[in-house]
Write an enzyme that holds these catalytic residues in place. Structure first.
Site, mmCIF file in Angstrom:
data_model
loop_
_atom_site.group_PDB
_atom_site.id
_atom_site.type_symbol
_atom_site.label_atom_id
_atom_site.label_comp_id
_atom_site.label_asym_id
_atom_site.label_seq_id
_atom_site.Cartn_x
_atom_site.Cartn_y
_atom_site.Cartn_z
ATOM 1 N N CYS A 1 0.850 -1.188 0.000
ATOM 2 C CA CYS A 1 0.000 0.000 0.000
ATOM 3 C C CYS A 1 0.891 1.246 0.000
ATOM 4 O O CYS A 1 2.029 1.213 0.440
ATOM 5 C CB CYS A 1 -0.933 0.122 1.191
ATOM 6 S SG CYS A 1 -1.977 -1.302 1.451
ATOM 7 N N GLU B 1 16.406 -15.660 -12.743
ATOM 8 C CA GLU B 1 15.863 -14.309 -12.917
ATOM 9 C C GLU B 1 15.009 -14.222 -14.188
ATOM 10 O O GLU B 1 13.948 -13.592 -14.200
ATOM 11 C CB GLU B 1 17.031 -13.298 -12.947
ATOM 12 C CG GLU B 1 16.654 -11.850 -13.174
ATOM 13 C CD GLU B 1 15.688 -11.279 -12.152
ATOM 14 O OE1 GLU B 1 15.381 -11.936 -11.158
ATOM 15 O OE2 GLU B 1 15.199 -10.164 -12.396
ATOM 16 N N ARG C 1 3.035 0.183 -5.373
ATOM 17 C CA ARG C 1 2.962 -0.472 -4.060
ATOM 18 C C ARG C 1 1.662 -1.239 -3.857
ATOM 19 O O ARG C 1 1.499 -1.964 -2.882
ATOM 20 C CB ARG C 1 3.101 0.570 -2.950
ATOM 21 C CG ARG C 1 4.396 1.343 -2.999
ATOM 22 C CD ARG C 1 4.447 2.369 -1.902
ATOM 23 N NE ARG C 1 4.454 1.743 -0.611
ATOM 24 C CZ ARG C 1 5.534 1.302 0.013
ATOM 25 N NH1 ARG C 1 6.708 1.446 -0.553
ATOM 26 N NH2 ARG C 1 5.452 0.738 1.186
ATOM 27 N N TRP D 1 -3.007 -2.444 -1.470
ATOM 28 C CA TRP D 1 -2.735 -3.845 -1.810
ATOM 29 C C TRP D 1 -3.391 -4.633 -0.697
ATOM 30 O O TRP D 1 -2.954 -4.593 0.454
ATOM 31 C CB TRP D 1 -1.236 -4.100 -1.856
ATOM 32 C CG TRP D 1 -0.869 -5.450 -2.379
ATOM 33 C CD1 TRP D 1 -0.767 -5.822 -3.689
ATOM 34 C CD2 TRP D 1 -0.547 -6.617 -1.612
ATOM 35 N NE1 TRP D 1 -0.404 -7.145 -3.773
ATOM 36 C CE2 TRP D 1 -0.265 -7.660 -2.516
ATOM 37 C CE3 TRP D 1 -0.477 -6.880 -0.253
ATOM 38 C CZ2 TRP D 1 0.087 -8.941 -2.114
ATOM 39 C CZ3 TRP D 1 -0.133 -8.158 0.166
ATOM 40 C CH2 TRP D 1 0.148 -9.174 -0.768
ATOM 41 N N LYS E 1 5.400 -3.699 -5.496
ATOM 42 C CA LYS E 1 6.857 -3.635 -5.647
ATOM 43 C C LYS E 1 7.584 -3.854 -4.327
ATOM 44 O O LYS E 1 8.597 -4.531 -4.269
ATOM 45 C CB LYS E 1 7.273 -2.292 -6.238
ATOM 46 C CG LYS E 1 8.760 -2.274 -6.527
ATOM 47 C CD LYS E 1 9.114 -1.334 -7.607
ATOM 48 C CE LYS E 1 10.583 -1.424 -7.954
ATOM 49 N NZ LYS E 1 10.921 -2.644 -8.697
ATOM 50 N N ASN F 1 -0.627 1.857 5.932
ATOM 51 C CA ASN F 1 0.120 0.816 5.225
ATOM 52 C C ASN F 1 0.754 -0.069 6.295
ATOM 53 O O ASN F 1 1.473 0.430 7.147
ATOM 54 C CB ASN F 1 1.193 1.482 4.357
ATOM 55 C CG ASN F 1 2.286 0.527 3.917
ATOM 56 O OD1 ASN F 1 3.433 0.915 3.782
ATOM 57 N ND2 ASN F 1 1.955 -0.708 3.680
ATOM 58 N N GLY F 2 0.441 -1.360 6.244
ATOM 59 C CA GLY F 2 1.009 -2.265 7.239
ATOM 60 C C GLY F 2 -0.039 -3.233 7.746
ATOM 61 O O GLY F 2 -1.096 -3.389 7.128
ATOM 62 N N GLU G 1 6.261 -13.144 -13.579
ATOM 63 C CA GLU G 1 5.593 -12.049 -12.881
ATOM 64 C C GLU G 1 4.896 -11.071 -13.809
ATOM 65 O O GLU G 1 3.885 -10.500 -13.417
ATOM 66 C CB GLU G 1 6.514 -11.344 -11.875
ATOM 67 C CG GLU G 1 7.635 -10.512 -12.435
ATOM 68 C CD GLU G 1 8.450 -9.829 -11.316
ATOM 69 O OE1 GLU G 1 9.641 -9.611 -11.530
ATOM 70 O OE2 GLU G 1 7.900 -9.508 -10.251
ATOM 71 N N HIS H 1 17.713 -34.704 -13.407
ATOM 72 C CA HIS H 1 17.130 -35.136 -12.142
ATOM 73 C C HIS H 1 15.634 -34.843 -12.081
ATOM 74 O O HIS H 1 15.054 -34.851 -10.996
ATOM 75 C CB HIS H 1 17.870 -34.478 -10.969
ATOM 76 C CG HIS H 1 19.324 -34.815 -10.948
ATOM 77 N ND1 HIS H 1 19.791 -36.053 -10.582
ATOM 78 C CD2 HIS H 1 20.415 -34.088 -11.318
ATOM 79 C CE1 HIS H 1 21.112 -36.067 -10.696
ATOM 80 N NE2 HIS H 1 21.507 -34.895 -11.147
ATOM 81 N N LYS I 1 11.102 -13.128 -14.132
ATOM 82 C CA LYS I 1 10.597 -11.996 -14.912
ATOM 83 C C LYS I 1 9.407 -12.435 -15.754
ATOM 84 O O LYS I 1 8.385 -11.758 -15.816
ATOM 85 C CB LYS I 1 11.680 -11.421 -15.849
ATOM 86 C CG LYS I 1 12.770 -10.615 -15.240
ATOM 87 C CD LYS I 1 12.373 -9.237 -14.755
ATOM 88 C CE LYS I 1 11.889 -9.260 -13.343
ATOM 89 N NZ LYS I 1 12.865 -9.091 -12.287
HETATM 90 C C1 AGP Z 1 11.316 -8.397 -8.723
HETATM 91 O O1 AGP Z 1 10.968 -8.305 -10.049
HETATM 92 C C2 AGP Z 1 10.234 -8.586 -7.792
HETATM 93 N N1 AGP Z 1 9.206 -7.656 -7.979
HETATM 94 C C3 AGP Z 1 10.565 -8.981 -6.375
HETATM 95 O O2 AGP Z 1 10.980 -10.300 -6.456
HETATM 96 C C4 AGP Z 1 11.612 -8.176 -5.573
HETATM 97 O O3 AGP Z 1 12.874 -8.351 -6.119
HETATM 98 C C5 AGP Z 1 11.571 -8.640 -4.117
HETATM 99 O O4 AGP Z 1 10.323 -8.343 -3.582
HETATM 100 C C6 AGP Z 1 12.659 -8.032 -3.267
HETATM 101 O O5 AGP Z 1 12.534 -6.655 -3.179
HETATM 102 P P1 AGP Z 1 13.690 -5.736 -2.646
HETATM 103 O O6 AGP Z 1 14.835 -5.871 -3.559
HETATM 104 O O7 AGP Z 1 13.104 -4.359 -2.641
HETATM 105 O O8 AGP Z 1 14.037 -6.218 -1.262
#
Ligand code: AGP
Length: 632
Positions: free
Chosen positions: A2, A505, A27, A82, A627, A106-107, A512, A528, A509
């Site tokens: 949020c 990675e 957020r 969120w 994010k 937020n929290g 997500e 395996h 990507k």
């Molecule tokens: C990355 O594309 C993601 N959105 C997510 O995995 C992110 O890297 C993760 O939440 C960690 O965030 P930070 O680097 O702000 O700690």
């Protein structure tokens, strides 16, 4: 997650608040809302109005609602959500209005169940399923019980809650004040000329001011046009005669060097695409002032460890989540190969909940773009309690993880708005190479000639990245042919050594932002299990630059081809064997084998971006994600 914003000043605030929320939409974007105090009536002796407008969905829906019900006034708060407690409905959207008080939060308030039960027993009626509404009730009760100010009422109310919050409160009873408070969730103040701003993150304030106060956990502030009055709220455990104490504190504003345009798309279709193309500049910024070619060394002043402390390191433990965890895996390899120190990587979300043993002699390196990820922060605090030294690698200056660390190496990649991390990933890689070289040189295990070649190679990485990014059109064609193809429902990413975290990675990507199921695998693990997945429909992206693993991964490619798998190969220019087996090939320039991740990740980011764009997903704000993950 949020995002929250607040404003008090001479200007109409609704537009300012919505613009701020737009910068925080990364957020969370399940619903949004504003509460604005309209003080025009008070001129005629009437109490001011406190109006709330909320809408389910993205901010554009709030824009529509505000066109129908404009909010007029110079003091207000806003929220983009969120969902944690309760579905994304209008009733659960913030601000929550109770009596004469409106609250955004937020929290997570951890003791919400017991507090709600207590309030219901007292006859309080709830309009939402959220934990936030509890805070609004508690503040309203404090005001009804004679609290002398909104600040006092909020302070008393917060002394009853446990958990994480960044909160902003306004009230009709005190229309010239916004009260804000922070505990574990991020909150910054912007100091303007006769106006004050509050927000969950700096980009929301950049259009108005670059003088930022980073609040600390436990801070509660009364914001007036003239400035903030900040106190530190310390809640005592049971048994203490006083429930809490407060002490005034001074938080000096810092001037941030981010410019407002860095938080704009500047003609790109999405922030993610802009940020992919910003990577060469981001790396230059991470390296600036730190690479010292004359002495084949790194200026590691910020790392904050003296020579003795460096010699005493027995182990490096890297903590991170998500994309930052992938950078940390590459970091582990570099620390072992360049500094010859045993290193291990931990998912912060696992580390914090097991009886992990760290302590003296351990250097814990926390890697986080936001510097606010709840699991990483908790893991850092745990490691610190156990006596480890903490170095954080973060992008957001002054954020919680660097503050909880002994020292911070900032990546200086500029604000990253797209939910999918790109430029901060490669900037983290650069910071980790710098750290490894610095450690290796201090411990006398990295020869100056080797360090010189590596650092020279690192300095050349940005221009090589630009060359790879010129192949964006080719990546788009491959994305269309291989990943967007109707028969391709899954995708496998393979790599070995430093290309393994890049495979992870690439898969993250793709998942997500395009919602295509993808797996990243160490290519040696294929036999395996995952090899069973391979058939003529399965695209397999193989990260195979020229390095010590090349022959092994070439065998893996043969195994994929023998089962009719479709291969997209990321190879070094001039490659012939793997290229001959692949349906599609994307080349990177020749580079020191230690530095291949900087280049191999770029085609993977572009493949994911174009696959998602072809599918028409919401690239910058993919479903269900936020994010900065400030909840567990
Ligand atoms: C990355 O594309 C993601 N959105 C997510 O995995 C992110 O890297 C993760 O939440 C960690 O965030 P930070 O680097 O702000 O700690």
């Amino acid at each position: 997650m949020c995002g929250i914003v607040g404003y008090i000043g001479p200007r109409p605030c609704a537009g300012i608040l919505v613009d701020g929320l737009r910068k925080l939409e990364y957020r969370g974007y399940d619903s949004a809302g504003l509460a604005v105090l309209d003080t025009r009536a008070s001129v005629a002796g009437e109490p001011p109005r406190l109006d709330v407008v909320r809408a389910v969905g993205k901010l554009s829906r709030l824009d529509d609602a505000l066109r129908e019900h404009p909010l007029i006034g110079n003091v207000g708060i806003g929220h983009t959500r969120w969902a944690t407690h309760g579905r994304p409905t209008e009733a659960n959207a913030h601000p929550h209005l109770v009596g004469e008080v409106a609250v955004v939060h937020n929290g997570i308030l951890e003791n919400h169940v017991e507090l709600r039960r207590e309030l219901v027993a007292k006859g309080r009626k709830f309009a939402s399923e959220t934990d936030t509404e509890i805070a609004a009730h508690l503040i309203d009760i404090e005001l009804a019980n004679g609290a002398s100010s909104l600040f006092e009422a909020t302070r008393n109310a917060l002394s009853r809650v446990r958990g994480a919050y960044a909160i902003a409160v306004v009230s009709r009873k005190e229309p010239d004040v916004v009260v804000v408070a922070k505990s574990f969730s991020p909150l910054v103040l912007g100091i303007g000329d006769g106006e004050m701003f509050a927000a969950s993150d700096v980009p929301a304030l950049l259009a108005h001011t670059r003088d930022i106060v980073f609040l600390e956990d436990g801070d509660i502030a009364e914001l007036r046009r003239s400035g903030p009055k900040i106190q530190r709220l310390l809640v005592h455990g049971d048994g203490s005669p006083e429930r809490f104490t407060v002490t005034p504190v001074v938080r000096t504003p810092r001037r941030v060097d981010w410019s407002p345009s860095q938080a704009e798309k500047l003609g790109y279709k999405h922030f993610m695409l802009k940020e992919i193309f910003e990577q060469p500049a981001a790396i230059e910024n991470t390296l600036r002032g730190r690479v010292v070619l004359e002495s084949s060394d790194v200026d590691g002043t910020e790392i904050g460890l003296g020579d003795d402390a460096v010699q005493r390191i027995r182990r490096v433990v890297l903590l991170a989540c998500g994309t930052s965890h992938h950078a940390a895996i590459a970091g582990r390899n570099w620390i072992e190969s360049l500094a010859k120190i045993p290193a291990q990587v931990e998912l912060a979300s696992e580390f914090r909940y097991r009886d992990a043993i760290v302590g003296e002699g351990d250097l814990v390196v926390a890697v986080s773009q936001s510097g606010e990820t709840a699991d990483t922060l908790a893991a850092v605090r745990d490691a610190k309690r156990q006596g480890a030294k903490i170095l954080s690698i973060a992008n957001v200056v002054g954020s919680a993880i660097p503050r909880a660390s002994d020292a911070a190496l900032y990546t200086h990649a500029g604000p990253e708005i797209g939910v999918a991390s790109t430029k901060c990933f490669t900037a983290q890689l650069a910071a980790l190479v710098l750290l490894s070289v610095w450690l290796g040189r201090r411990r006398g295990v990295l020869a100056p000639e080797r360090a010189q070649r590596l650092l020279q190679g690192l300095v050349e990485v940005p221009s090589q990245m630009r060359a790879v990014l010129e192949q964006a059109d080719a990546c788009q064609r491959v994305a269309r042919r291989q990943i967007y193809a109707p028969e391709a429902r899954d995708c496998l990413f393979l790599g070995r050594g430093l290309s393994f975290p890049i495979a992870l990675e690439g898969a993250l990507k793709l998942k997500e932002i395009s919602y295509v199921h993808a797996e990243g695998y160490a290519a040696g693990e294929m036999k395996h299990g995952p090899i069973a997945l391979i058939d003529a429909q399965m695209p397999v992206v193989v990260v195979a630059p020229r390095d010590q693993h090349y022959e092994k991964i070439a065998s893996n490619v043969q195994e994929v081809r023998a089962r009719d798998g479709r291969v997209v190969a990321i190879v070094t220019a001039g490659d012939s064997s793997i290229s001959a087996m692949a349906q599609d090939v994307i080349e990177i320039p020749e580079v020191d084998p230690e530095l291949t991740p900087f280049l191999t990740v770029l085609p993977l980011q572009l493949l994911s971006y174009y696959a998602a764009d072809l599918k028409g997903t919401d690239v910058d704000q993919p479903r269900n994600l936020a994010k900065t993950v400030t909840v567990e």
